[in-house]
Design a protein around this motif. Structure first.
Motif, PDB file in Angstrom:
ATOM      1  N   GLN A   8       0.831  -1.192   0.000  1.00 19.75           N
ATOM      2  CA  GLN A   8       0.000   0.000   0.000  1.00 19.75           C
ATOM      3  C   GLN A   8       0.872   1.250   0.000  1.00 19.75           C
ATOM      4  O   GLN A   8       0.605   2.202  -0.728  1.00 19.75           O
ATOM      5  CB  GLN A   8      -0.921  -0.013   1.213  1.00 19.75           C
ATOM      6  N   ALA A   9       1.943   1.244   0.773  1.00 19.35           N
ATOM      7  CA  ALA A   9       2.847   2.392   0.821  1.00 19.35           C
ATOM      8  C   ALA A   9       3.500   2.622  -0.530  1.00 19.35           C
ATOM      9  O   ALA A   9       3.634   3.767  -0.987  1.00 19.35           O
ATOM     10  CB  ALA A   9       3.907   2.193   1.900  1.00 19.35           C
ATOM     11  N   LEU A  10       3.905   1.543  -1.213  1.00 20.25           N
ATOM     12  CA  LEU A  10       4.505   1.674  -2.541  1.00 20.25           C
ATOM     13  C   LEU A  10       3.519   2.263  -3.535  1.00 20.25           C
ATOM     14  O   LEU A  10       3.867   3.130  -4.336  1.00 20.25           O
ATOM     15  CB  LEU A  10       4.991   0.311  -3.044  1.00 20.25           C
ATOM     16  N   ALA A  28       5.404   3.377 -14.586  1.00 19.50           N
ATOM     17  CA  ALA A  28       5.182   3.473 -13.150  1.00 19.50           C
ATOM     18  C   ALA A  28       5.701   2.243 -12.448  1.00 19.50           C
ATOM     19  O   ALA A  28       6.319   2.328 -11.401  1.00 19.50           O
ATOM     20  CB  ALA A  28       3.681   3.633 -12.863  1.00 19.50           C
ATOM     21  N   GLU A  29       5.451   1.098 -13.047  1.00 14.95           N
ATOM     22  CA  GLU A  29       5.880  -0.153 -12.438  1.00 14.95           C
ATOM     23  C   GLU A  29       7.390  -0.193 -12.284  1.00 14.95           C
ATOM     24  O   GLU A  29       7.914  -0.559 -11.247  1.00 14.95           O
ATOM     25  CB  GLU A  29       5.389  -1.303 -13.313  1.00 14.95           C
ATOM     26  N   SER A  30       8.105   0.193 -13.328  1.00 13.55           N
ATOM     27  CA  SER A  30       9.553   0.051 -13.276  1.00 13.55           C
ATOM     28  C   SER A  30      10.229   1.154 -12.488  1.00 13.55           C
ATOM     29  O   SER A  30      11.276   0.941 -11.915  1.00 13.55           O
ATOM     30  CB  SER A  30      10.133  -0.024 -14.689  1.00 13.55           C
ATOM     31  N   SER A  31       9.635   2.344 -12.426  1.00 14.79           N
ATOM     32  CA  SER A  31      10.328   3.442 -11.778  1.00 14.79           C
ATOM     33  C   SER A  31      10.018   3.569 -10.296  1.00 14.79           C
ATOM     34  O   SER A  31      10.728   4.242  -9.580  1.00 14.79           O
ATOM     35  CB  SER A  31       9.967   4.758 -12.475  1.00 14.79           C
ATOM     36  N   ILE A 118       1.177  -2.608  -8.411  1.00 14.45           N
ATOM     37  CA  ILE A 118       1.271  -1.282  -9.037  1.00 14.45           C
ATOM     38  C   ILE A 118       0.740  -1.326 -10.461  1.00 14.45           C
ATOM     39  O   ILE A 118      -0.007  -0.442 -10.884  1.00 14.45           O
ATOM     40  CB  ILE A 118       2.723  -0.770  -8.974  1.00 14.45           C
ATOM     41  N   GLN A 119       1.103  -2.365 -11.198  1.00 17.68           N
ATOM     42  CA  GLN A 119       0.587  -2.523 -12.556  1.00 17.68           C
ATOM     43  C   GLN A 119      -0.937  -2.634 -12.517  1.00 17.68           C
ATOM     44  O   GLN A 119      -1.638  -2.009 -13.323  1.00 17.68           O
ATOM     45  CB  GLN A 119       1.202  -3.770 -13.189  1.00 17.68           C
ATOM     46  N   GLY A 120      -1.456  -3.396 -11.577  1.00 18.51           N
ATOM     47  CA  GLY A 120      -2.905  -3.579 -11.450  1.00 18.51           C
ATOM     48  C   GLY A 120      -3.634  -2.296 -11.113  1.00 18.51           C
ATOM     49  O   GLY A 120      -4.694  -2.007 -11.689  1.00 18.51           O
ATOM     50  N   PHE A 121      -3.082  -1.496 -10.202  1.00 15.14           N
ATOM     51  CA  PHE A 121      -3.740  -0.235  -9.857  1.00 15.14           C
ATOM     52  C   PHE A 121      -3.747   0.717 -11.060  1.00 15.14           C
ATOM     53  O   PHE A 121      -4.718   1.448 -11.268  1.00 15.14           O
ATOM     54  CB  PHE A 121      -3.080   0.425  -8.643  1.00 15.14           C
TER      55      PHE A 121
END
Length: 168
Positions: A8-10, A28-31, A118-121
């Protein structure tokens, strides 16, 4: 619970930086994830002790493609066998790489789970945004449309959804 808080924090950190846009969810996922270090009592250290992917003359596109291959293998594994089946060794086997290769890109299993979340969000955000323009003048209908988009995403991407909203 600690894993869920970390995920959640990420995600919140990524949202605050504005990385989860409809235009570039892969960016977003990679950075946003620090996947190059493994935490230990002594602090951070290189994940494998070997040269980084850049030192192996690997292009950024190749590195991104390899990361995506690992993430996709992880998503397929979660979808077929559940989150408890996710292991670095099994992901490597499914991705067709050595069992140590994923450690060049992800510090551990939790880093892969974070990347999937992150990818999912980012993907879910796209679903909800696509539903919003149709209901600009009617907030009640916009909320219902967002709920439908949320459910549509959950059914279309069950592995992402499980990771994003896992109870642990």
């Amino acid at each position: 619970v600690a894993h869920a808080r970390r995920d959640q924090a990420l995600v919140l950190e990524t949202l605050e930086r504005g990385h989860l846009s409809a235009e570039a969810p892969a960016e977003a996922e990679s950075s946003s994830l620090d996947t190059g270090a493994v935490r230990s009592k002594g602090g951070a250290r290189p994940a494998t002790g070997r040269a980084s992917p850049g030192a192996r003359n690997e292009s950024a596109a190749q590195a991104d493609a390899f990361r995506e291959r690992i993430v996709q293998a992880s998503i397929e594994l979660i979808q077929e066998q559940g989150l408890s089946a996710l292991s670095m060794r099994e992901v490597a086997r499914r991705a067709g790489v050595s069992h140590q290769a994923p450690y060049y890109y992800f510090a551990d299993r939790e880093a892969i789970i974070g990347a999937i979340a992150i990818q999912g969000f980012g993907m879910m955000r796209e679903y909800v945004q696509r539903s919003a323009p149709q209901h600009d003048s009617a907030p009640h209908e916009a909320i219902i449309a967002a709920g439908h988009a949320y459910l549509e995403f959950a059914f279309a991407h069950p592995a992402h959804f499980r990771v994003m909203f896992r109870p642990e």
